[in-house]
Design a protein around this motif. Structure first.
Motif, PDB file in Angstrom:
ATOM      1  N   UNK A 143     -12.271 -27.804 -28.658  1.00 42.58           N
ATOM      2  CA  UNK A 143     -11.836 -28.076 -27.252  1.00 42.58           C
ATOM      3  C   UNK A 143     -10.298 -27.853 -26.906  1.00 42.58           C
ATOM      4  N   UNK A 144      -9.531 -27.921 -27.960  1.00 45.28           N
ATOM      5  CA  UNK A 144      -7.846 -27.671 -28.069  1.00 45.28           C
ATOM      6  C   UNK A 144      -7.789 -26.320 -27.997  1.00 45.28           C
ATOM      7  N   UNK A 145      -8.430 -25.533 -28.839  1.00 43.27           N
ATOM      8  CA  UNK A 145      -8.394 -24.045 -29.022  1.00 43.27           C
ATOM      9  C   UNK A 145      -8.608 -23.399 -27.698  1.00 43.27           C
ATOM     10  N   UNK A 146      -9.877 -23.900 -26.958  1.00 43.54           N
ATOM     11  CA  UNK A 146     -10.139 -23.350 -25.642  1.00 43.54           C
ATOM     12  C   UNK A 146      -9.169 -23.582 -24.692  1.00 43.54           C
ATOM     13  N   UNK A 203     -12.557 -15.758 -32.094  1.00 42.82           N
ATOM     14  CA  UNK A 203     -11.496 -16.364 -31.707  1.00 42.82           C
ATOM     15  C   UNK A 203     -10.547 -15.918 -32.918  1.00 42.82           C
ATOM     16  N   UNK A 204      -9.587 -15.148 -32.605  1.00 40.96           N
ATOM     17  CA  UNK A 204      -8.306 -14.751 -33.391  1.00 40.96           C
ATOM     18  C   UNK A 204      -7.634 -16.220 -33.815  1.00 40.96           C
ATOM     19  N   UNK A 205      -6.930 -16.095 -34.861  1.00 42.64           N
ATOM     20  CA  UNK A 205      -6.151 -17.120 -35.264  1.00 42.64           C
ATOM     21  C   UNK A 205      -7.204 -18.432 -35.313  1.00 42.64           C
ATOM     22  N   UNK A 206      -8.387 -18.559 -35.705  1.00 34.10           N
ATOM     23  CA  UNK A 206      -8.942 -19.556 -36.074  1.00 34.10           C
ATOM     24  C   UNK A 206      -9.992 -19.499 -37.256  1.00 34.10           C
ATOM     25  N   UNK A 207      -9.860 -20.329 -37.980  1.00 35.75           N
ATOM     26  CA  UNK A 207     -10.554 -20.249 -39.226  1.00 35.75           C
ATOM     27  C   UNK A 207     -11.005 -21.555 -39.705  1.00 35.75           C
ATOM     28  N   UNK A 208     -12.162 -21.681 -40.594  1.00 30.70           N
ATOM     29  CA  UNK A 208     -12.912 -22.748 -40.865  1.00 30.70           C
ATOM     30  C   UNK A 208     -12.896 -22.979 -42.294  1.00 30.70           C
ATOM     31  N   UNK A 209     -12.459 -24.031 -43.029  1.00 33.76           N
ATOM     32  CA  UNK A 209     -12.201 -24.505 -44.457  1.00 33.76           C
ATOM     33  C   UNK A 209     -12.997 -25.464 -44.756  1.00 33.76           C
TER      34      UNK A 209
END
Length: 156
Positions: free
Chosen positions: A91-94, A123-129
């Motif tokens: 939600x913060x990314x949105x 989404x650019x600049x968004x990654x999951x670790x």
């Protein structure tokens, strides 16, 4: 879209957060993905649309109220530790589409959902670790602010 997301738009406005139509559409799509994956993976017990808007989305967006002014413009980065179904990071990314976001999740099935969500949205600049005690995230990601949900205390 405004009708479907009326609760979210109204309550976000009461917090001083303005959500545009594109953002409301992204929240709706996110909820649809969450519901579809939840049927297989049990990501959340909150599944009714109105409850999702309030207990997941608005709760997550409330974190924006304490972010510094720098969060409003690039470069800005956040790390969400223990992302689960993506709260509060997604939600913060949105809300802040320019922000970079690292979603850190140790449960493989939840990390798979987050990777799917990031790829599906492009989404650019968004990654999951998919990190845990044996693979710490600190070596992979950094940000201006770190978010996480703190569990409520158990009743006596």
């Amino acid at each position: 879209m405004a009708e479907r997301c009326a609760v979210l738009a109204k309550e976000a406005g009461r917090l001083g957060l303005k959500l545009g139509d594109c953002q409301l559409e992204l929240f709706w799509r996110y909820a649809q993905e969450l519901q579809a994956w939840n049927e297989r993976l049990n990501l959340t017990t909150i599944v009714e649309w109105e409850d999702v808007q309030v207990q997941h989305f608005l709760d997550s967006l409330s974190a924006a109220l304490v972010l510094p002014a720098a969060a409003q413009s690039p470069p800005y980065a956040m790390v969400d530790i223990g992302s689960g179904g993506g709260f509060p990071g997604v939600p913060l990314k949105i809300l802040l589409p320019h922000a970079r976001l690292a979603l850190v999740e140790s449960v493989a099935k939840k990390a798979a959902f987050l990777r799917h969500l990031v790829q599906a949205r492009g989404w650019m600049g968004c990654r999951c670790w998919p990190c845990g005690p044996r693979r710490p995230a600190a070596t992979h990601c950094s940000g201006n602010d770190t978010t996480w949900r703190w569990p409520a205390p158990s009743p006596p």
